[in-house]
Design a protein around this motif. Structure first.
Motif, PDB file in Angstrom:
ATOM      1  N   THR A 199       0.846  -1.207   0.000  1.00  0.00           N
ATOM      2  CA  THR A 199       0.000   0.000   0.000  1.00  0.00           C
ATOM      3  C   THR A 199       0.877   1.252   0.000  1.00  0.00           C
ATOM      4  N   ASP A 200       2.051   1.198   0.650  1.00  0.00           N
ATOM      5  CA  ASP A 200       2.982   2.341   0.589  1.00  0.00           C
ATOM      6  C   ASP A 200       3.419   2.603  -0.848  1.00  0.00           C
ATOM      7  N   ASN A 201       3.416   1.552  -1.666  1.00  0.00           N
ATOM      8  CA  ASN A 201       3.845   1.682  -3.067  1.00  0.00           C
ATOM      9  C   ASN A 201       2.678   1.887  -4.030  1.00  0.00           C
ATOM     10  N   GLY A 202       1.506   2.172  -3.482  1.00  0.00           N
ATOM     11  CA  GLY A 202       0.354   2.500  -4.332  1.00  0.00           C
ATOM     12  C   GLY A 202      -0.297   1.296  -4.976  1.00  0.00           C
ATOM     13  N   ILE A 203      -0.004   0.082  -4.473  1.00  0.00           N
ATOM     14  CA  ILE A 203      -0.655  -1.123  -5.023  1.00  0.00           C
ATOM     15  C   ILE A 203      -1.936  -1.377  -4.219  1.00  0.00           C
ATOM     16  N   LEU A 204      -3.031  -1.588  -4.934  1.00  0.00           N
ATOM     17  CA  LEU A 204      -4.321  -1.778  -4.277  1.00  0.00           C
ATOM     18  C   LEU A 204      -4.395  -3.200  -3.700  1.00  0.00           C
ATOM     19  N   CYS A 205      -4.760  -3.308  -2.434  1.00  0.00           N
ATOM     20  CA  CYS A 205      -4.739  -4.634  -1.791  1.00  0.00           C
ATOM     21  C   CYS A 205      -6.114  -5.043  -1.304  1.00  0.00           C
ATOM     22  N   LYS A 206      -6.380  -6.306  -1.534  1.00  0.00           N
ATOM     23  CA  LYS A 206      -7.572  -6.955  -0.989  1.00  0.00           C
ATOM     24  C   LYS A 206      -7.072  -8.018  -0.032  1.00  0.00           C
ATOM     25  N   VAL A 207      -7.785  -8.202   1.074  1.00  0.00           N
ATOM     26  CA  VAL A 207      -7.428  -9.279   1.999  1.00  0.00           C
ATOM     27  C   VAL A 207      -8.547 -10.312   1.982  1.00  0.00           C
ATOM     28  N   ASN A 208      -8.205 -11.549   1.755  1.00  0.00           N
ATOM     29  CA  ASN A 208      -9.153 -12.648   1.881  1.00  0.00           C
ATOM     30  C   ASN A 208      -8.994 -13.263   3.266  1.00  0.00           C
ATOM     31  N   SER A 209     -10.086 -13.621   3.900  1.00  0.00           N
ATOM     32  CA  SER A 209     -10.019 -14.384   5.152  1.00  0.00           C
ATOM     33  C   SER A 209     -10.996 -15.540   5.044  1.00  0.00           C
ATOM     34  N   VAL A 210     -10.531 -16.719   5.349  1.00  0.00           N
ATOM     35  CA  VAL A 210     -11.428 -17.874   5.362  1.00  0.00           C
ATOM     36  C   VAL A 210     -12.113 -17.901   6.736  1.00  0.00           C
ATOM     37  N   HIS A 235     -11.991  -6.224   2.050  1.00  0.00           N
ATOM     38  CA  HIS A 235     -11.869  -7.459   2.842  1.00  0.00           C
ATOM     39  C   HIS A 235     -12.912  -8.450   2.315  1.00  0.00           C
ATOM     40  N   ASN A 236     -12.460  -9.642   2.010  1.00  0.00           N
ATOM     41  CA  ASN A 236     -13.335 -10.667   1.442  1.00  0.00           C
ATOM     42  C   ASN A 236     -13.407 -11.834   2.419  1.00  0.00           C
ATOM     43  N   ILE A 237     -14.543 -11.984   3.077  1.00  0.00           N
ATOM     44  CA  ILE A 237     -14.720 -13.073   4.045  1.00  0.00           C
ATOM     45  C   ILE A 237     -15.254 -14.276   3.272  1.00  0.00           C
ATOM     46  N   MET A 238     -14.445 -15.329   3.184  1.00  0.00           N
ATOM     47  CA  MET A 238     -14.832 -16.493   2.382  1.00  0.00           C
ATOM     48  C   MET A 238     -15.252 -17.635   3.316  1.00  0.00           C
ATOM     49  N   GLY A 269     -17.837  -5.108   8.915  1.00  0.00           N
ATOM     50  CA  GLY A 269     -18.233  -4.141   7.900  1.00  0.00           C
ATOM     51  C   GLY A 269     -17.912  -2.694   8.210  1.00  0.00           C
ATOM     52  N   GLY A 270     -17.789  -2.322   9.486  1.00  0.00           N
ATOM     53  CA  GLY A 270     -17.517  -0.926   9.789  1.00  0.00           C
ATOM     54  C   GLY A 270     -16.085  -0.530   9.521  1.00  0.00           C
ATOM     55  N   GLU A 271     -15.187  -1.496   9.452  1.00  0.00           N
ATOM     56  CA  GLU A 271     -13.766  -1.188   9.390  1.00  0.00           C
ATOM     57  C   GLU A 271     -13.246  -1.038   7.970  1.00  0.00           C
ATOM     58  N   VAL A 272     -13.789  -1.796   7.058  1.00  0.00           N
ATOM     59  CA  VAL A 272     -13.218  -1.855   5.725  1.00  0.00           C
ATOM     60  C   VAL A 272     -14.335  -2.245   4.750  1.00  0.00           C
ATOM     61  N   ARG A 273     -14.192  -1.881   3.489  1.00  0.00           N
ATOM     62  CA  ARG A 273     -15.188  -2.322   2.499  1.00  0.00           C
ATOM     63  C   ARG A 273     -15.202  -3.844   2.446  1.00  0.00           C
ATOM     64  N   LEU A 274     -16.384  -4.407   2.307  1.00  0.00           N
ATOM     65  CA  LEU A 274     -16.472  -5.870   2.206  1.00  0.00           C
ATOM     66  C   LEU A 274     -16.820  -6.274   0.785  1.00  0.00           C
ATOM     67  N   MET A 275     -16.216  -7.356   0.339  1.00  0.00           N
ATOM     68  CA  MET A 275     -16.577  -7.910  -0.954  1.00  0.00           C
ATOM     69  C   MET A 275     -17.717  -8.914  -0.739  1.00  0.00           C
ATOM     70  N   HIS A 276     -18.803  -8.768  -1.487  1.00  0.00           N
ATOM     71  CA  HIS A 276     -19.933  -9.686  -1.319  1.00  0.00           C
ATOM     72  C   HIS A 276     -20.139 -10.585  -2.527  1.00  0.00           C
ATOM     73  N   HIS A 277     -19.335 -10.398  -3.589  1.00  0.00           N
ATOM     74  CA  HIS A 277     -19.660 -11.115  -4.830  1.00  0.00           C
ATOM     75  C   HIS A 277     -18.585 -12.123  -5.240  1.00  0.00           C
ATOM     76  N   CYS A 278     -17.723 -12.531  -4.297  1.00  0.00           N
ATOM     77  CA  CYS A 278     -16.667 -13.507  -4.607  1.00  0.00           C
ATOM     78  C   CYS A 278     -17.287 -14.868  -4.984  1.00  0.00           C
ATOM     79  N   ARG A 279     -16.657 -15.563  -5.924  1.00  0.00           N
ATOM     80  CA  ARG A 279     -17.172 -16.869  -6.345  1.00  0.00           C
ATOM     81  C   ARG A 279     -16.213 -18.006  -5.983  1.00  0.00           C
TER      82      ARG A 279
END
Ligand code: CLF
Ligand code: SF4
Length: 460
Positions: A199-210, A235-238, A269-279
């Motif tokens: 993120t310091d280098n401007g790369i967009l990051c998503k975090v997956n958590s099982v 953040h993608n909760i799988m 959900g209050g802390e970070v955007r959540l991904m709801h459409h992961c397959r």
């Protein structure tokens, strides 16, 4: 509830600058809006892994980014590049090329980076994406940046080694194998270090958590806070899917219930955007999210001569952008015209993509669950189901399949699909779920239902 804002649902999270908006607007995983129209292509070039997750059976794809129990054919970097050029020429809506397995891309750095280099020599207008467990991330951030990789996913299941020791069996680091909390501590430290450096280098990051019931369900809100503080965008909760042969299967673990998923998503959900459409797609996935063209476009089915036309791709993009504007207008129109009390709708939609209700109930392998009211239209979950109607491959147990689907959809008032047979319709309606046959834009139909419009194709 919020209306769809293009990038996955937002409240008080990181501001979407014009730079971030340009990175997410055509990435099907980073933008819910984009996922209806833009496709991704995965290249299975990375077979090895440097850790052992307890939910993974190494016979199959990396479960951190893939549907469990799927084996992808491993390609060489040259084969992967040839396939990409052919596919991108054939499917101009492919906007992202990602490497997500079948092991860990950064445990196979030369194969991974060579693949990206070969593609970039030939195609300049696809985005590069990578998904990793994060162990080897810190030493590769500069190379990722130099290659123009703007999207990286890290799977972080715990930020506390005492929790992490129940998720990872071992970690291979610096020529040594670690186990228990020591292994988890090394992995977590390097995941968080890598995330910060990206993120310091401007790369967009998503975090997956099982989401693993009984292990990290009450811990994921803390994971959300930690990754948000290091600049994670999404953040993608799988949900855990138990894989035969994995350590968790031997110890009787189970996947989360719908209620458990919802509770954890509310906590995070209050802390970070959540991904709801992961397959939870496979490491050779191809097509729109939810679409599975991997087996149709294998290496041997590709033509010898392959060309990619930038003009064709540009035209496809212009058409897609027009479609996206239409969907956005439906959501905005709903808010503008809503006055006084409107209905709050929960609907299960059968769709093959493009933002349209265009799938037969019996053919659906997933339902998109939407909540809609005057406040907007939100995709809240994707629920996988076993296909009810298999034609000549019928398993002879349709009643059980249907009963399972009805349980999965029990909190919905509507099923919206292009066709439905009389038996499933009767059964669903006995359970209080109204079925509407319609072939139209998802967002338009939901907007009309919110206004109480009586839709053709329903039964009362
Ligand atoms: Fe692939 Fe992952 Fe990139 Fe997307 S998938 S590497 S970020 S291009 Fe997407 Fe598939 Fe979910 Fe992954 S739907 S499993 S989140
Ligand atoms: Fe399996 Fe992926 Fe974990 Fe490696 S990182 S053990 S491939 S789930």
């Amino acid at each position: 509830m919020t209306a769809c804002k293009g990038a996955c649902q937002s409240s008080s999270r990181r501001e979407i600058t014009p730079e971030i908006a340009s990175l997410v607007h055509d990435h099907p995983c980073y933008s819910e809006e984009a996922h209806y129209h833009y496709a991704r292509m995965h290249l299975a070039v990375a077979p090895a892994c440097n850790i052992q997750c307890r939910y993974c059976n190494r016979l199959y794809d990396c479960v951190n980014e893939s549907r469990p129990g799927v084996t992808s054919e491993v390609l060489s970097p040259e084969e992967a590049a040839r396939k990409t050029i052919a596919v991108v020429g054939h499917m101009p809506h492919v906007s992202v090329v990602g490497i997500a397995g079948p092991g860990d891309p950064l445990a196979n750095p030369e194969k991974t980076f060579r693949t990206f280099e070969l593609i970039r020599e030939k195609i300049s207008d696809v985005r590069f994406c990578l998904s990793t467990n994060g162990l080897a991330l810190p030493e590769h951030v500069d190379r990722l940046k130099a290659l123009g990789i703007h999207h990286v996913t890290i799977t972080i299941n715990a930020v506390d080694p005492q929790m992490g020791k129940d998720v990872y069996q071992w970690v291979h680091f610096d020529h040594k194998r670690y186990t228990g909390a020591d292994a988890a501590a090394i992995l977590i430290e390097r995941q968080l270090l890598g995330l910060q450096a990206l993120t310091d280098n401007g790369i967009l990051c998503k975090v997956n958590s099982v989401l693993i019931p009984g292990i990290n369900d009450s811990h994921l809100a803390e994971v959300s806070r930690e990754v948000r503080s290091r600049g994670a965008f999404l953040h993608n909760i799988m949900p855990l899917i138990v894989v035969q042969g994995a350590d968790y299967a031997a110890h009787g673990f189970r996947g989360p219930t719908l209620a458990e998923r919802k509770r954890v998503e509310e906590q995070c959900g209050g802390e970070v955007r959540l991904m709801h459409h992961c397959r939870q797609c496979r490491s050779d996935a191809l097509g729109l999210l939810g679409e599975d063209l991997a087996t149709e476009l294998t290496l041997e089915k590709l033509p010898e001569e392959v060309v990619s036309s930038p003009e064709l791709r540009q035209r496809a993009r212009e058409e897609i952008e027009a479609d996206i504007r239409k969907i956005r207008l439906a959501g905005e129109g709903l808010k503008r015209t809503a006055c006084g009390e409107t209905q709050r709708i929960v609907a299960a939609v059968a769709s093959k993509g493009h933002g349209v209700i265009n799938e037969h109930f019996g053919h659906a392998r997933e339902f998109l669950i939407y909540e809609a009211s005057s406040a907007g239209i939100e995709l809240v979950q994707v629920r996988k189901v076993d296909q009810y109607c298999r034609g000549s491959e019928s398993c002879g147990d349709e009643e059980t399949l249907l009963a399972d689907i009805v349980v999965m959809l029990s909190d919905c008032q509507y099923v919206l699909c292009s066709r439905i047979g009389p038996d499933p319709r009767r059964y669903l309606e006995q359970k209080g779920i109204r079925c509407i046959e319609v072939y139209d834009s998802i967002h338009d139909v939901l907007a009309r239902l919110v206004h109480g419009e009586e839709l053709y194709g329903g039964s009362n």
